[in-house]
Design an enzyme around this catalytic site. Structure first.
Site, PDB file in Angstrom:
ATOM      1  N   GLU A 282       0.823  -1.222   0.000  1.00  0.00           N
ATOM      2  CA  GLU A 282       0.000   0.000   0.000  1.00  0.00           C
ATOM      3  C   GLU A 282       0.852   1.266   0.000  1.00  0.00           C
ATOM      4  OE1 GLU A 282      -2.546   0.327   3.440  1.00  0.00           O
ATOM      5  OE2 GLU A 282      -3.616   2.063   2.637  1.00  0.00           O
TER       6      GLU A 282
ATOM      7  N   LYS B 141       1.465   5.567  -0.683  1.00  0.00           N
ATOM      8  CA  LYS B 141       0.822   6.762  -0.161  1.00  0.00           C
ATOM      9  C   LYS B 141       1.565   7.992  -0.643  1.00  0.00           C
ATOM     10  CE  LYS B 141      -0.697   8.473   4.329  1.00  0.00           C
ATOM     11  NZ  LYS B 141      -1.191   8.078   5.633  1.00  0.00           N
TER      12      LYS B 141
ATOM     13  N   HIS C 299      -5.084   8.038  -0.478  1.00  0.00           N
ATOM     14  CA  HIS C 299      -3.621   8.125  -0.556  1.00  0.00           C
ATOM     15  C   HIS C 299      -3.057   8.767  -1.811  1.00  0.00           C
ATOM     16  CE1 HIS C 299      -2.630   4.973   2.756  1.00  0.00           C
ATOM     17  NE2 HIS C 299      -3.493   5.883   3.134  1.00  0.00           N
TER      18      HIS C 299
ATOM     19  N   ASP D  44      -5.586  12.926   3.456  1.00  0.00           N
ATOM     20  CA  ASP D  44      -5.891  11.545   3.862  1.00  0.00           C
ATOM     21  C   ASP D  44      -6.491  11.544   5.267  1.00  0.00           C
ATOM     22  OD1 ASP D  44      -5.856   8.740   3.967  1.00  0.00           O
ATOM     23  OD2 ASP D  44      -3.868   8.730   4.879  1.00  0.00           O
TER      24      ASP D  44
END
Ligand code: RNT
Ligand code: ZN
Length: 421
Positions: free
Chosen positions: A228, A230, A264, A296
């Site tokens: 993940e 960002k 993100h 975010d």
């Protein structure tokens, strides 16, 4: 009550006729809805605190609000999630973080094993929930200066590599025991507040740590790896080691997947648009469905253009059985169980609306170059009677219709949550 049921039934029949006029079978859409799970993030229930005693360390997930009644242990968190699930007609999975382990004796994160999640697994088994997993690379004394896998310090990286490896084994066991692949996500907050002098160094550390974590191949029928990225975080405004591009490039070259969190990216970027770009090329994709406000901010998911567009794209691209969907937000300023319910119901409604969309009727004018008709129909389809199908679904699933769920929630708040001090 019976009167209400009659109304819902009648309105569903009417809606069915409307949709049939556009070539859509509402019963089939409902059947499909029931096959698509949403993974609920356990961390909304306790403001991403977890059950360990880590002392007074910085948290890398900013949660605001002081609403009373947060879950304090596994039993309370599971009871709260059960409550939320009773108020949602969706099919449910549960997304766990390693900080929610319940070891018999205090166990550091890099030494956790499947048995430390035994109670979660048994609960998931008993209730038919699939599990997803994440090693928690944050809020911990080993987060030296906010760095984990990309730390300049070898011993810090080693610690977190071990935690990352362990998490994959745990995920595989969860997948095996529950009979559905467990998606194991890696998100690290590593980054810098001000301009780095050597960006490459950190990215090389992260790459090398990931190589070590993924060294062992694990059975895809048991677990899936996703990364993940960002754009930035509070305190890491200038530089996030694990950016979207970094993970996307890594994933493509190493046969792992990515997780795209809708909070993100730059606010004008649209995750809906990214799906068709990455799904055909990347092994696995997970969505963290969130609602960013200006940044975010992880606000509770509600319906809106972004969510609709995301679900429409999932439907139009045929991605519902290929892309995992999890929720990810945390709000401590309202009842935490209500926050889950509102998000689940919003995601569910948007998903059902997308499944009911006469998408084929939009494709034809596009293929014909008739963008006038495409736009006119796009606008028209926004007001088709999807809510009638939603109410009917709730009725069939034995879940409160409309805001009736709030009455049940208030009772739970009074009887259970408000007693927690
Ligand atoms: C943080 C990421 C991450 C976390 C959870 C707790 O910005 O979105 O997914 O929310 O791991
Ligand atoms: Zn996320």
């Amino acid at each position: 009550m019976a009167q209400n049921e009659e109304r819902i039934q009648r309105q569903y029949e009417d809606a069915k006729a409307v949709y049939a006029g556009f070539g859509v079978d509402t019963d089939e859409a409902l059947a499909e809805f029931r096959r698509i799970p949403l993974s609920l993030h356990c961390w909304q229930g306790d403001d991403v605190k977890g059950f360990e005693d880590v002392g007074d360390v910085a948290s890398q997930n900013l949660v605001t609000g002081q609403y009373p009644g947060a879950a304090r242990n596994g039993d309370e968190l599971r009871a709260d999630m059960d409550m939320a699930f009773r108020l949602s007609p969706c099919r449910h999975r549960v997304n766990l973080h390693s900080m929610y382990a319940e070891p018999k004796t205090p166990t550091p994160r890099n030494k956790l094993t499947t048995e430390d999640f035994r109670r979660w697994i048994e609960w998931a088994k008993a209730n038919g929930y699939g599990l997803d997993f994440n090693a928690s690379f944050f809020t911990h004394p080993m987060m030296a200066d906010g760095f984990s896998l990309a730390s300049r310090r070898r011993e810090v990286r080693d610690y977190w590599v071990e935690a990352g490896k362990g998490a994959r084994e745990i995920a595989a066991d969860m997948g095996r025991e529950l009979g559905t692949p467990c998606i194991n996500n890696i998100w690290v907050p590593d980054g810098l507040k001000d301009m780095p002098a050597n960006r490459l160094l950190y990215r090389e550390h992260l790459r090398e740590s990931l190589d070590r974590i993924f060294e062992k191949r694990l059975d895809r029928s048991l677990m899936r790896d996703v990364l993940e990225g960002k754009v930035f975080g509070i305190g890491t405004e200038s530089f996030t080691v694990g950016s979207h591009e970094f993970y996307l490039a890594y994933a493509a070259g190493h046969h792992v997947g990515i997780c795209m969190d809708t909070g993100h990216y730059h606010p004008t970027e649209n995750v809906a648009d990214k799906l068709s770009a990455v799904v055909p090329l990347i092994d696995d994709v997970l969505l963290h469905i969130s609602r960013g406000l200006r940044w975010d901010s992880d606000h509770v998911l509600i319906q809106g253009d972004d969510l609709s567009a995301l679900m429409q794209e999932m439907k139009r691209g045929g991605f519902f059985h290929q892309v995992g969907m999890g929720l990810d937000y945390f709000d401590a300023s309202i009842n935490r169980v209500a926050a889950w319910v509102i998000g689940l119901r919003a995601a569910g409604k948007a998903m059902l609306t997308a499944l009911l969309e006469p998408s084929a009727l939009l494709e034809q004018p596009e293929a014909d170059g008739d963008f006038t008709a495409r736009l006119a129909l796009t606008e028209e389809f926004k007001n088709l009677p999807a809510n009638a199908a939603w109410e009917y679904l709730c009725l069939q699933e034995g879940v409160p219709v409309g805001t009736d769920w709030l009455t049940v929630l208030r009772r739970y708040e009074q009887d259970v949550q408000s007693k927690r001090r």
